[in-house]
Design a protein around this motif. Structure first.
Motif, PDB file in Angstrom:
ATOM      1  N   GLU A   1       0.813  -1.228   0.000  1.00 34.19           N
ATOM      2  CA  GLU A   1       0.000   0.000   0.000  1.00 34.19           C
ATOM      3  C   GLU A   1       0.840   1.268   0.000  1.00 34.19           C
ATOM      4  O   GLU A   1       0.491   2.256  -0.665  1.00 34.19           O
ATOM      5  CB  GLU A   1      -0.916   0.029   1.230  1.00 34.19           C
ATOM      6  CG  GLU A   1      -2.070  -0.937   1.177  1.00 34.19           C
ATOM      7  CD  GLU A   1      -2.915  -0.884   2.433  1.00 34.19           C
ATOM      8  OE1 GLU A   1      -4.050  -1.398   2.397  1.00 34.19           O
ATOM      9  OE2 GLU A   1      -2.447  -0.336   3.465  1.00 34.19           O
ATOM     10  N   ARG A   2       1.935   1.276   0.752  1.00 28.30           N
ATOM     11  CA  ARG A   2       2.652   2.519   1.024  1.00 28.30           C
ATOM     12  C   ARG A   2       3.994   2.630   0.310  1.00 28.30           C
ATOM     13  O   ARG A   2       4.526   3.735   0.191  1.00 28.30           O
ATOM     14  CB  ARG A   2       2.899   2.652   2.531  1.00 28.30           C
ATOM     15  CG  ARG A   2       1.682   2.475   3.394  1.00 28.30           C
ATOM     16  CD  ARG A   2       0.833   3.698   3.450  1.00 28.30           C
ATOM     17  NE  ARG A   2       1.550   4.871   3.917  1.00 28.30           N
ATOM     18  CZ  ARG A   2       0.963   6.020   4.282  1.00 28.30           C
ATOM     19  NH1 ARG A   2      -0.356   6.116   4.243  1.00 28.30           N
ATOM     20  NH2 ARG A   2       1.683   7.050   4.666  1.00 28.30           N
ATOM     21  N   VAL A   3       4.562   1.530  -0.135  1.00 25.44           N
ATOM     22  CA  VAL A   3       5.884   1.564  -0.765  1.00 25.44           C
ATOM     23  C   VAL A   3       5.810   1.222  -2.250  1.00 25.44           C
ATOM     24  O   VAL A   3       6.368   1.931  -3.086  1.00 25.44           O
ATOM     25  CB  VAL A   3       6.867   0.611  -0.044  1.00 25.44           C
ATOM     26  CG1 VAL A   3       8.256   0.714  -0.661  1.00 25.44           C
ATOM     27  CG2 VAL A   3       6.941   0.943   1.445  1.00 25.44           C
ATOM     28  N   MET A   4       5.113   0.174  -2.602  1.00 25.92           N
ATOM     29  CA  MET A   4       5.051  -0.259  -3.996  1.00 25.92           C
ATOM     30  C   MET A   4       4.524   0.812  -4.960  1.00 25.92           C
ATOM     31  O   MET A   4       4.977   0.882  -6.115  1.00 25.92           O
ATOM     32  CB  MET A   4       4.202  -1.537  -4.108  1.00 25.92           C
ATOM     33  CG  MET A   4       4.172  -2.146  -5.500  1.00 25.92           C
ATOM     34  SD  MET A   4       5.812  -2.576  -6.146  1.00 25.92           S
ATOM     35  CE  MET A   4       6.057  -4.166  -5.384  1.00 25.92           C
ATOM     36  N   PRO A   5       3.615   1.698  -4.547  1.00 23.24           N
ATOM     37  CA  PRO A   5       3.154   2.736  -5.478  1.00 23.24           C
ATOM     38  C   PRO A   5       4.255   3.667  -5.985  1.00 23.24           C
ATOM     39  O   PRO A   5       4.047   4.397  -6.958  1.00 23.24           O
ATOM     40  CB  PRO A   5       2.117   3.515  -4.647  1.00 23.24           C
ATOM     41  CG  PRO A   5       1.589   2.506  -3.681  1.00 23.24           C
ATOM     42  CD  PRO A   5       2.789   1.677  -3.317  1.00 23.24           C
ATOM     43  N   GLU A   6       5.427   3.640  -5.365  1.00 22.75           N
ATOM     44  CA  GLU A   6       6.547   4.451  -5.860  1.00 22.75           C
ATOM     45  C   GLU A   6       6.964   4.026  -7.267  1.00 22.75           C
ATOM     46  O   GLU A   6       7.665   4.774  -7.954  1.00 22.75           O
ATOM     47  CB  GLU A   6       7.737   4.334  -4.905  1.00 22.75           C
ATOM     48  CG  GLU A   6       7.493   4.956  -3.532  1.00 22.75           C
ATOM     49  CD  GLU A   6       8.608   4.644  -2.547  1.00 22.75           C
ATOM     50  OE1 GLU A   6       9.665   4.112  -2.973  1.00 22.75           O
ATOM     51  OE2 GLU A   6       8.435   4.937  -1.354  1.00 22.75           O
ATOM     52  N   SER A   7       6.537   2.861  -7.708  1.00 21.50           N
ATOM     53  CA  SER A   7       6.906   2.396  -9.048  1.00 21.50           C
ATOM     54  C   SER A   7       6.426   3.374 -10.117  1.00 21.50           C
ATOM     55  O   SER A   7       7.110   3.587 -11.127  1.00 21.50           O
ATOM     56  CB  SER A   7       6.344   0.998  -9.313  1.00 21.50           C
ATOM     57  OG  SER A   7       4.926   1.018  -9.359  1.00 21.50           O
ATOM     58  N   SER A   8       5.268   3.973  -9.902  1.00 19.63           N
ATOM     59  CA  SER A   8       4.724   4.914 -10.896  1.00 19.63           C
ATOM     60  C   SER A   8       5.600   6.150 -11.023  1.00 19.63           C
ATOM     61  O   SER A   8       5.826   6.661 -12.126  1.00 19.63           O
ATOM     62  CB  SER A   8       3.297   5.328 -10.506  1.00 19.63           C
ATOM     63  OG  SER A   8       2.432   4.216 -10.510  1.00 19.63           O
ATOM     64  N   ALA A   9       6.103   6.653  -9.897  1.00 22.28           N
ATOM     65  CA  ALA A   9       6.977   7.827  -9.927  1.00 22.28           C
ATOM     66  C   ALA A   9       8.292   7.510 -10.630  1.00 22.28           C
ATOM     67  O   ALA A   9       8.803   8.320 -11.423  1.00 22.28           O
ATOM     68  CB  ALA A   9       7.234   8.329  -8.507  1.00 22.28           C
ATOM     69  N   HIS A  10       8.846   6.342 -10.361  1.00 22.80           N
ATOM     70  CA  HIS A  10      10.085   5.938 -11.041  1.00 22.80           C
ATOM     71  C   HIS A  10       9.869   5.881 -12.551  1.00 22.80           C
ATOM     72  O   HIS A  10      10.699   6.384 -13.322  1.00 22.80           O
ATOM     73  CB  HIS A  10      10.558   4.575 -10.536  1.00 22.80           C
ATOM     74  CG  HIS A  10      11.105   4.589  -9.146  1.00 22.80           C
ATOM     75  ND1 HIS A  10      12.132   5.419  -8.757  1.00 22.80           N
ATOM     76  CD2 HIS A  10      10.787   3.856  -8.041  1.00 22.80           C
ATOM     77  CE1 HIS A  10      12.414   5.212  -7.485  1.00 22.80           C
ATOM     78  NE2 HIS A  10      11.618   4.269  -7.028  1.00 22.80           N
ATOM     79  N   LEU A  11       8.755   5.280 -12.975  1.00 25.21           N
ATOM     80  CA  LEU A  11       8.475   5.172 -14.412  1.00 25.21           C
ATOM     81  C   LEU A  11       8.306   6.549 -15.039  1.00 25.21           C
ATOM     82  O   LEU A  11       8.820   6.811 -16.137  1.00 25.21           O
ATOM     83  CB  LEU A  11       7.221   4.330 -14.635  1.00 25.21           C
ATOM     84  CG  LEU A  11       6.742   4.217 -16.093  1.00 25.21           C
ATOM     85  CD1 LEU A  11       7.829   3.589 -16.966  1.00 25.21           C
ATOM     86  CD2 LEU A  11       5.451   3.412 -16.174  1.00 25.21           C
TER      87      LEU A  11
END
Length: 597
Positions: free
Chosen positions: A569-579
């Motif tokens: 919930e709190r860490v994995m969504p960072e993938s969108s920012a990296h992309l």
């Protein structure tokens, strides 16, 4: 005063339940490491870490190493005795070839105990760590005579080892090195030059130090194509193994560093020193990279290790320190204030550290098993693919785990507030010690470039496609399981972003290489995020199955599931920012004129 407890139960959960370690019994060494033996080894390593190495951590940091006028170096009080205990327990050769005195146990087990030793005392653990890397290089590239001459004493711990790469004018760009090797009639070489930043370069804990030194033979080609690797012992070694006269290598000074004060990081001067070529002429980098790759995995482990001990102390402090009241009302009405662990922002710090540590531990052990397969499996294709997978993951492990290790040491310091800035509580040392791991053994920017520029396209991208397939199949196989769909949904989103970023590089990096350089840092962390997410999905699946079977570790397993949910919930969504940052390309990053800076 800080404290440390080796996370043995969590290591056993990952090895036995998640990775199903016992299924590798067909590999050499694994049959000798039955589950009860593994547990006994881990518990003994944990005991030594807690009782022998950890008590020397703060005092070693405060005392540091001292150098006398003749170049001899004295390590902090207690280090020599601790190293003697390490040596007598046989830790140095735990996973090494039995032909040279090692125990031949799995590298995976070696990695697991390495975490405990580095958490307890990172500066101390570097002494045997460098030795084990030197042993690996000699084992792979040395002649039979060299292996017989040097390895048994190193495996026993009576002699230690180093790696000598960096010079005052060159670090990453080793093609610029100036250290010279002059051939002698007896087949040896005379080494002349200076090396800097040499960890464990000189000390008083072993009878001899075996330096592995990169140098250029007179007349060799310029650049990296003309570099050779040499064995340069501190004391000359006779044919019968006895020590002779002092060689022409001496510690010129000890570097004054930000952290790891108890490790003797030396300037090493080579003046008419006798050295012996290891491997082929002008192929020194290939031989040294055997040591470098092992060292990079060890440095990634250091990032996890510091994050773990920093988290342990931050969690203990948060439960003890009272300050303010919970937003929902007094949690401890009998006290004048509540413990700070009731505050969401403190919980954010603690949960983020915990989620990283438990996934990072699984990731390291998962990768260590790949290494064991690469070196021990009978099937050649299985060995080859595992080797490629390790090559792919090495920059991710080194770069991501050390970046996050430092970030989370700072996060733990923040939990302590002002007390985190005071040396007494130990958080400052963890921040200082963790910082170097992002720099040495190849700065993390170089790791990111290595991942994007070399490891992704290697063998037509076979390793990265194998990883995508493994994670994708896990998501697909468990998509219909209601208890796991939450985890697979988030993991699949991260995997989709990673695949999209990979495709963006394929389409945009060849024509404009700066696009690869500009996105490499984010790509490395995106890759690490998906790998850690995969580890959490595996742990969540295991925890669900164990709970359904009535496993008596109910609280432990439920905590796993909660932490897994937090990560998704709190860490994995960072993938969108990296992309998004990768896809932005290099234009705004590279456009500003140099004189504008």
């Amino acid at each position: 005063m800080p404290a440390y407890r080796a996370p043995v139960e969590d290591t056993l959960f990952v090895l036995n339940d998640v990775l199903k370690y016992k299924r590798y019994d067909n590999l050499p060494g694994f049959a000798d490491a039955s589950p009860d033996i593994v547990e006994a080894v881990l518990r003994e390593a944990g005991r030594m870490a807690e009782e022998v190495f950890f008590p020397l951590n703060q005092s070693g940091d405060q005392e540091g190493c001292t150098r006398s006028e003749d170049g001899a170096v004295t390590t902090p009080k207690g280090f020599k005795d601790a190293f003697e205990q390490y040596k007598e327990a046989g830790w140095m050769g735990l996973a090494f070839d039995p032909e040279y005195g090692g125990q031949g146990l799995p590298y995976t087990l070696h990695s697991a105990i390495g975490e405990y030793f580095s958490s307890a005392n990172m500066a101390f653990a570097m002494y045997p760590g460098l030795t084990q890397g030197a042993m690996a290089a000699i084992h792979v590239h040395g002649s039979d005579a060299q292996k017989q001459k040097f390895l048994p004493m190193m495996v026993e711990g009576r002699w230690t080892g180093t790696m000598n790469l960096t010079e005052p004018h060159c670090g990453t760009d080793l093609g610029l090195l100036r250290t010279k090797a002059v051939p002698q009639e007896d087949g040896s070489y005379k080494i002349f030059g200076q090396k800097i930043f040499i960890s464990a370069g000189e000390h008083d804990m072993s009878e001899n130090i075996i330096h592995l030194v990169l140098a250029r033979i007179e007349g060799a080609p310029e650049g990296t194509k003309g570099i050779s690797l040499f064995i340069v012992p501190k004391f000359m070694v006779g044919d019968d193994g006895t020590l002779g006269e002092r060689n022409g290598v001496v510690c010129g000074s000890i570097e004054e560093k930000m952290g790891i004060h108890a490790n003797s990081t030396c300037v090493m001067n080579y003046d008419d020193a006798t050295g012996y070529l290891i491997g082929e002429e002008n192929k020194g980098l290939r031989a040294m990279f055997t040591m470098m790759n092992e060292a990079r995995l060890g440095v990634g482990l250091q990032g996890l290790s510091i994050a773990e001990i920093a988290y342990q102390n931050a969690a203990a402090y948060a439960k003890d320190r009272i300050q303010g009241r919970a937003l929902t009302g007094p949690a401890a009405p009998d006290k004048k204030a509540d413990p700070i662990i009731v505050h969401p922002d403190v919980r954010r710090n603690l949960m983020t550290m915990r989620a990283f540590n438990e996934a990072g531990r699984a990731f390291l052990l998962w990768a260590a098993l790949k290494s064991d397969v690469a070196h021990r499996a009978e099937d050649a294709s299985e060995r080859e693919l595992s080797e490629e997978m390790m090559g792919l993951m090495t920059p991710v492990i080194k770069g991501v785990l050390t970046d996050k290790g430092f970030e989370h040491a700072v996060m733990a310091q923040q939990v302590f507030g002002g007390h985190g800035y005071i040396e007494e509580h130990g958080m400052s040392q963890y921040v200082r010690d963790a910082r170097i791991a992002m720099i040495y053994e190849g700065a993390n920017g170089i790791q990111a470039l290595d991942l994007v520029g070399r490891k992704l396209p290697a063998n037509g991208g076979r390793a990265v496609q194998a990883f995508f397939k493994e994670v994708g199949e896990f998501c697909e196989e468990n998509r219909g399981d209601e208890t796991l769909s939450f985890f697979t949904k988030h993991l699949k989103k991260g995997l989709n972003d990673l695949q999209a970023a990979t495709m963006w590089f394929v389409q945009n990096a060849m024509a404009k290489p700066d696009n690869a350089g500009a996105g490499s840092h984010d790509y490395m962390h995106l890759f690490g995020l998906v790998a850690l997410g995969y580890m959490w999905a595996l742990q969540a699946k295991t925890a669900q199955e164990k709970l359904a079977d009535g496993d008596d570790r109910k609280a432990f397993l439920e905590a796993k599931l909660t932490t897994a949910r937090y990560f998704m919930e709190r860490v994995m969504p960072e993938s969108s920012a990296h992309l998004a940052r990768i896809s932005a390309g290099a234009d705004s990053m590279m456009e500003l004129a140099e004189e504008a800076f």
